[in-house]
Write a protein that holds these residues in place. Structure first.
Motif, short mmCIF file in Angstrom:
data_model
loop_
_atom_site.label_atom_id
_atom_site.label_comp_id
_atom_site.label_asym_id
_atom_site.label_seq_id
_atom_site.Cartn_x
_atom_site.Cartn_y
_atom_site.Cartn_z
N ASN A 136 -52.40 -39.91 92.73
CA ASN A 136 -53.35 -39.92 91.62
C ASN A 136 -53.03 -38.81 90.62
N ALA A 137 -51.74 -38.66 90.33
CA ALA A 137 -51.30 -37.62 89.38
C ALA A 137 -51.26 -38.21 87.98
N GLY A 138 -52.44 -38.33 87.36
CA GLY A 138 -52.53 -38.92 86.03
C GLY A 138 -52.96 -40.37 86.11
N ASN A 139 -52.79 -41.10 84.99
CA ASN A 139 -53.16 -42.51 84.97
C ASN A 139 -52.33 -43.30 83.95
N ALA A 140 -51.21 -42.71 83.50
CA ALA A 140 -50.35 -43.40 82.54
C ALA A 140 -48.95 -42.78 82.57
N VAL A 141 -47.96 -43.56 82.12
CA VAL A 141 -46.56 -43.11 82.15
C VAL A 141 -45.92 -43.28 80.77
N LEU A 142 -45.19 -42.27 80.36
CA LEU A 142 -44.38 -42.36 79.14
C LEU A 142 -43.04 -42.97 79.52
N ILE A 143 -42.57 -43.91 78.69
CA ILE A 143 -41.34 -44.63 79.01
C ILE A 143 -40.27 -44.33 77.96
N ALA A 149 -39.69 -49.68 85.63
CA ALA A 149 -40.66 -48.58 85.54
C ALA A 149 -41.94 -49.06 84.83
N VAL A 150 -41.77 -49.86 83.78
CA VAL A 150 -42.94 -50.40 83.06
C VAL A 150 -43.75 -51.30 84.00
N LYS A 151 -43.05 -52.16 84.73
CA LYS A 151 -43.75 -53.11 85.62
C LYS A 151 -44.53 -52.38 86.70
N MET A 152 -43.90 -51.40 87.33
CA MET A 152 -44.58 -50.65 88.39
C MET A 152 -45.85 -49.97 87.85
N GLY A 204 -51.75 -46.91 82.30
CA GLY A 204 -51.34 -47.10 80.91
C GLY A 204 -49.84 -46.89 80.74
N VAL A 205 -49.28 -47.56 79.71
CA VAL A 205 -47.86 -47.42 79.38
C VAL A 205 -47.72 -47.01 77.92
#
Ligand code: PGA
Ligand code: ZN
Length: 416
Positions: free
Chosen positions: A317-324, A338-341, A348-349
């Motif tokens: 639970n380290a955050g809730n979104a990923v920068l791609i 990475a986007v799919k996961m 969020g993406v």
């Protein structure tokens, strides 16, 4: 099938050399791609190979990755079909053989991977976003426009790296972008009135000497109002703190989390990227517990577009979104994974440019083709930034009635 691969040394937006690749197919189509370059890079990023020859471009030349393409990649991919991107990318990963693409260079590998994707789309007579989406939906992303640049992107400005305006409360990408542009110019007016500089940083945002990070937030809100838009309803604020670049003495994690709590309570801040340093996983979870229900918490240096790290972050639970960022990992296929996961976890993406960019517009197509919902491409100024926004305007026009703008819905969870 691939009939030729040609790589050359060209320039990026900071005047540094970078890799450009042309992949030619036997049917006569050619796909071209240019590789971007970061300044505030994460420690786990795939390796950007530079020559280190001080007599050329201050050691930043890229003749070595280009030679690697000529000698190692080209002979292996000649005759291969670009239609199977997964097979091509797996082969590139295999030829390199290292976990961080340090043998051939991620800049060599990504250049070929992206150029092949573009060639395949052209050969099929499809726009790149459609090839990426397959039969999926096509959504125009909310732009996150970095209008005040600090940190490693602008000497003498704020400590926090990016203050973005997020025009989400509009019906179309075109209207959202227009609001972003008008706010950018209103911000210039506000700076001029105060006798502050309107010179710009690496990503096209202003880089004024402000005493405190909070002054930048207040200025963005003032600019939204001056441009006659409603903060907290039409336009929001996003930050990229780039906390790994900050001194832990000046900005310990508890102090940072205190600042964010205060800002989330008092300002229309909907998204905070790299709020905690990349090696401090525990405080990422502390931050998420404290404000994860009220703001998108995006990991950039923390995740480096790497599915192993994203998997760990989801579990913690380290955050809730990923920068791609494509060049953090080095192939199109790994980026899509990475986007799919991230999407499968309900996170969020944000598809992102780098501070060193080029006229390449792949990330615009990537954002639409994956339905990411958000894109970061800097201020609406400097050609390498506007190239992506202009590409999105063209995609929206091309899609016509099929075009959907991601809009406020992206942040709805944090607004209620
Ligand atoms: P970089 O910065 O491209 O210099 O790494 C962009 C970001 O931190 O998002
Ligand atoms: Zn970042």
């Amino acid at each position: 099938t691939i009939s030729d691969v040609k790589a050359r040394e060209v320039l990026d937006s900071r005047g540094n050399p970078t890799v450009e690749v042309d992949v030619a197919l036997s049917d006569g189509t050619v796909g071209r791609a240019l590789v971007p370059s970061g300044a505030s890079t994460g420690a786990n990023e795939a390796l950007e190979l530079r020559d280190g020859d001080a007599s050329r471009f201050r050691g930043r030349g890229v003749l070595q990755p280009i030679e690697n393409i000529d000698k190692h990649i080209k002979p292996a991919v000649l005759g291969m079909s670009t239609l199977d991107q997964v097979a091509l990318d797996n082969l590139l990963i295999e030829i390199d053989g290292t976990p961080n693409k340090s043998k051939l260079g991620a800049n060599a590998i990504l250049g070929v991977s992206m150029a092949a994707a573009r060639a395949a789309a052209q050969s099929e007579g499809k726009p790149l976003y459609e090839r990426i989406s397959g039969d999926g939906a096509l959504t125009l992303p909310v732009p996150m426009l970095n209008i005040i640049n600090g940190g490693a992107h602008a000497a003498g400005s704020t400590d926090f790296q990016e203050f973005m305006v997020v025009p989400a409360g509009f019906d179309t990408f075109r209207e959202a972008l227009r609001a972003g542009v008008e706010i950018y110019h209103a911000l210039a007016d506000a700076l001029r009135e105060r006798g502050l500089s309107t010179s710009v940083g690496d990503e096209g945002g202003f880089a004024p000497a402000l005493p405190d990070n909070q002054d930048a937030v207040a200025l963005v809100i003032e600019a939204i109002e001056r441009a006659k838009y409603r903060p907290g309803e039409q336009c929001f604020i996003a930050l990229d703190v780039a906390a790994s670049e900050l001194s832990g003495d000046d900005y310990p994690a508890d102090k940072l989390i205190g600042i964010y709590k205060d800002w989330v309570d008092n300002y229309p801040v909907v998204s905070i990227e790299d709020g905690i340093a990349e090696d401090d996983w525990d405080n990422w979870s502390v931050m998420a517990d404290a404000i994860g229900g009220r703001a998108q918490l995006v990991g950039d240096d923390l995740y480096t577009t790497n599915t192993e790290l994203i998997r760990k972050g989801i579990a913690m639970n380290a955050g809730n979104a990923v920068l791609i960022k494509l060049n953090q990992i080095g192939t199109v296929t790994e980026t899509l994974n990475a986007v799919k996961m991230t999407q499968n976890a309900g996170w969020g993406v944000v598809i992102s440019h780098r501070s060193g960019e080029t006229e390449d517009t792949t990330i615009a197509d990537l954002a639409v083709g994956t339905n990411a919902g958000q894109i970061k491409s800097g201020a609406p100024a400097r050609g390498e930034r506007t190239a992506k926004y202009n590409r999105l305007l063209r995609i929206e026009e091309e899609l016509g009635g099929r075009a959907q703008f991601a809009g406020r819905q992206v942040y709805e969870h944090y607004l209620s």
